[in-house]
Motif scaffolding. Sequence first.
Motif, PDB file in Angstrom:
ATOM      1  N   VAL A  60      69.666  26.168  61.568  1.00  0.00           N
ATOM      2  CA  VAL A  60      69.148  27.043  62.617  1.00  0.00           C
ATOM      3  C   VAL A  60      67.705  26.643  62.931  1.00  0.00           C
ATOM      4  CG1 VAL A  60      70.675  28.948  61.991  1.00  0.00           C
ATOM      5  CG2 VAL A  60      68.405  28.830  60.965  1.00  0.00           C
ATOM      6  N   THR A  61      67.338  26.712  64.190  1.00  0.00           N
ATOM      7  CA  THR A  61      66.008  26.271  64.591  1.00  0.00           C
ATOM      8  C   THR A  61      64.963  27.385  64.549  1.00  0.00           C
ATOM      9  OG1 THR A  61      66.557  26.631  66.912  1.00  0.00           O
ATOM     10  CG2 THR A  61      66.891  24.410  66.030  1.00  0.00           C
ATOM     11  N   ASP A  62      65.369  28.618  64.761  1.00  0.00           N
ATOM     12  CA  ASP A  62      64.459  29.757  64.662  1.00  0.00           C
ATOM     13  C   ASP A  62      65.017  30.655  63.561  1.00  0.00           C
ATOM     14  OD1 ASP A  62      63.056  32.175  64.879  1.00  0.00           O
ATOM     15  OD2 ASP A  62      62.884  32.006  67.064  1.00  0.00           O
ATOM     16  N   PHE A  63      64.557  30.413  62.344  1.00  0.00           N
ATOM     17  CA  PHE A  63      65.130  31.079  61.178  1.00  0.00           C
ATOM     18  C   PHE A  63      65.078  32.604  61.299  1.00  0.00           C
ATOM     19  CE2 PHE A  63      65.273  32.729  56.875  1.00  0.00           C
ATOM     20  CZ  PHE A  63      66.343  32.023  56.352  1.00  0.00           C
ATOM     21  N   GLU A  64      63.952  33.154  61.714  1.00  0.00           N
ATOM     22  CA  GLU A  64      63.826  34.616  61.781  1.00  0.00           C
ATOM     23  C   GLU A  64      64.740  35.210  62.847  1.00  0.00           C
ATOM     24  OE1 GLU A  64      62.526  36.419  59.416  1.00  0.00           O
ATOM     25  OE2 GLU A  64      61.941  34.536  58.456  1.00  0.00           O
ATOM     26  N   ALA A  65      64.853  34.565  64.002  1.00  0.00           N
ATOM     27  CA  ALA A  65      65.759  35.052  65.050  1.00  0.00           C
ATOM     28  C   ALA A  65      67.203  34.986  64.574  1.00  0.00           C
ATOM     29  CB  ALA A  65      65.585  34.248  66.328  1.00  0.00           C
ATOM     30  N   TYR A 116      72.259  37.415  62.409  1.00  0.00           N
ATOM     31  CA  TYR A 116      73.325  37.497  61.403  1.00  0.00           C
ATOM     32  C   TYR A 116      73.243  38.779  60.576  1.00  0.00           C
ATOM     33  CZ  TYR A 116      75.119  33.035  62.749  1.00  0.00           C
ATOM     34  OH  TYR A 116      75.693  32.025  63.481  1.00  0.00           O
ATOM     35  N   ASP A 117      72.039  39.309  60.347  1.00  0.00           N
ATOM     36  CA  ASP A 117      71.933  40.619  59.691  1.00  0.00           C
ATOM     37  C   ASP A 117      72.734  41.647  60.483  1.00  0.00           C
ATOM     38  OD1 ASP A 117      70.207  39.653  57.706  1.00  0.00           O
ATOM     39  OD2 ASP A 117      68.416  40.610  58.542  1.00  0.00           O
ATOM     40  N   ALA A 118      72.532  41.671  61.794  1.00  0.00           N
ATOM     41  CA  ALA A 118      73.197  42.642  62.662  1.00  0.00           C
ATOM     42  C   ALA A 118      74.684  42.350  62.827  1.00  0.00           C
ATOM     43  CB  ALA A 118      72.515  42.681  64.024  1.00  0.00           C
ATOM     44  N   TYR A 146      81.056  42.628  67.600  1.00  0.00           N
ATOM     45  CA  TYR A 146      80.735  42.171  68.951  1.00  0.00           C
ATOM     46  C   TYR A 146      79.540  42.938  69.517  1.00  0.00           C
ATOM     47  CZ  TYR A 146      81.296  41.111  73.912  1.00  0.00           C
ATOM     48  OH  TYR A 146      81.076  40.713  75.205  1.00  0.00           O
ATOM     49  N   GLU A 147      79.566  44.254  69.411  1.00  0.00           N
ATOM     50  CA  GLU A 147      78.474  45.078  69.930  1.00  0.00           C
ATOM     51  C   GLU A 147      77.158  44.761  69.221  1.00  0.00           C
ATOM     52  OE1 GLU A 147      78.571  46.937  72.645  1.00  0.00           O
ATOM     53  OE2 GLU A 147      80.675  46.382  72.882  1.00  0.00           O
ATOM     54  N   ALA A 148      77.203  44.638  67.900  1.00  0.00           N
ATOM     55  CA  ALA A 148      75.987  44.348  67.130  1.00  0.00           C
ATOM     56  C   ALA A 148      75.450  42.957  67.453  1.00  0.00           C
ATOM     57  CB  ALA A 148      76.262  44.484  65.635  1.00  0.00           C
ATOM     58  N   ALA A 149      76.338  41.976  67.547  1.00  0.00           N
ATOM     59  CA  ALA A 149      75.920  40.608  67.849  1.00  0.00           C
ATOM     60  C   ALA A 149      75.318  40.512  69.249  1.00  0.00           C
ATOM     61  CB  ALA A 149      77.099  39.649  67.699  1.00  0.00           C
ATOM     62  N   MET A 150      75.919  41.192  70.204  1.00  0.00           N
ATOM     63  CA  MET A 150      75.378  41.178  71.571  1.00  0.00           C
ATOM     64  C   MET A 150      74.021  41.870  71.613  1.00  0.00           C
ATOM     65  SD  MET A 150      77.418  39.455  73.504  1.00  0.00           S
ATOM     66  CE  MET A 150      76.955  39.983  75.148  1.00  0.00           C
ATOM     67  N   ALA A 151      73.887  42.990  70.924  1.00  0.00           N
ATOM     68  CA  ALA A 151      72.615  43.719  70.904  1.00  0.00           C
ATOM     69  C   ALA A 151      71.524  42.918  70.205  1.00  0.00           C
ATOM     70  CB  ALA A 151      72.801  45.074  70.215  1.00  0.00           C
ATOM     71  N   ALA A 152      71.921  42.012  69.303  1.00  0.00           N
ATOM     72  CA  ALA A 152      70.964  41.191  68.559  1.00  0.00           C
ATOM     73  C   ALA A 152      70.638  39.883  69.272  1.00  0.00           C
ATOM     74  CB  ALA A 152      71.495  40.906  67.156  1.00  0.00           C
ATOM     75  N   PHE A 194      84.263  36.808  70.354  1.00  0.00           N
ATOM     76  CA  PHE A 194      83.483  35.589  70.242  1.00  0.00           C
ATOM     77  C   PHE A 194      82.098  35.787  70.854  1.00  0.00           C
ATOM     78  CE2 PHE A 194      87.942  34.724  70.561  1.00  0.00           C
ATOM     79  CZ  PHE A 194      88.191  33.730  69.635  1.00  0.00           C
ATOM     80  N   VAL A 195      81.066  35.342  70.119  1.00  0.00           N
ATOM     81  CA  VAL A 195      79.685  35.455  70.570  1.00  0.00           C
ATOM     82  C   VAL A 195      78.966  34.142  70.258  1.00  0.00           C
ATOM     83  CG1 VAL A 195      77.513  36.703  70.273  1.00  0.00           C
ATOM     84  CG2 VAL A 195      79.673  37.937  70.127  1.00  0.00           C
ATOM     85  N   ILE A 196      78.134  33.690  71.178  1.00  0.00           N
ATOM     86  CA  ILE A 196      77.317  32.504  70.940  1.00  0.00           C
ATOM     87  C   ILE A 196      76.022  32.960  70.274  1.00  0.00           C
ATOM     88  CG2 ILE A 196      76.126  30.541  72.001  1.00  0.00           C
ATOM     89  CD1 ILE A 196      79.227  30.462  72.215  1.00  0.00           C
ATOM     90  N   ASP A 197      75.685  32.353  69.123  1.00  0.00           N
ATOM     91  CA  ASP A 197      74.479  32.724  68.371  1.00  0.00           C
ATOM     92  C   ASP A 197      73.243  32.063  68.991  1.00  0.00           C
ATOM     93  OD1 ASP A 197      74.209  30.084  67.381  1.00  0.00           O
ATOM     94  OD2 ASP A 197      74.492  30.652  65.301  1.00  0.00           O
ATOM     95  N   PRO A 198      72.044  32.323  68.451  1.00  0.00           N
ATOM     96  CA  PRO A 198      70.822  31.762  69.047  1.00  0.00           C
ATOM     97  C   PRO A 198      70.766  30.234  69.106  1.00  0.00           C
ATOM     98  CG  PRO A 198      70.248  33.597  67.629  1.00  0.00           C
ATOM     99  CD  PRO A 198      71.722  33.325  67.421  1.00  0.00           C
ATOM    100  N   ASP A 199      71.570  29.542  68.293  1.00  0.00           N
ATOM    101  CA  ASP A 199      71.571  28.080  68.308  1.00  0.00           C
ATOM    102  C   ASP A 199      72.791  27.478  68.996  1.00  0.00           C
ATOM    103  OD1 ASP A 199      69.160  26.943  66.935  1.00  0.00           O
ATOM    104  OD2 ASP A 199      69.778  28.419  65.444  1.00  0.00           O
TER     105      ASP A 199
END
Length: 127
Positions: free
Chosen positions: A9-14, A19-21, A82-88, A110-115
């Motif tokens: 991952v390129t932005d570890f905190e993001a 993934y926490d959410a 899905y809701e949590a991932a989209m909100a995050a 299915f959700v695309i993550d920050p990377d």
Amino acid sequence: MIDHTGIAVTDFEASRKFYDAALEPLGASLVMTVPEEFTGGLKVAGYGYDRPQFWLHEAKEAGPGRHYAFTADKRAEVDAFYEAAMAAGGTDNGAPGVREHYHPNYYGAFVIDPDGNNIEAVCHHPE
């Protein structure tokens, strides 16, 4: 067959916030971080239930396009993922629903993550 896996991952905190959410509705959470003296100064964190099974590794390049599917015991968990991932900060790649082309009870989202990785939650049980 697979004991554990991980992604760069390129932005570890993001990514950690994402993934926490996203994994919380599935009952998974951050279970450990590796001290940076063992990682060459990079941030590394493991998610799972009772042990790390999915790892985040800080990197300059992530290599988007990977696909990871997380097990859900109930369809409501897929919806909550899905809701949590989209909100995050995730990007929609397929709202929760039945995908009969896999099998009659395949309920996934299915959700695309920050990377740019395609992250899925899937339940194989009927409603």
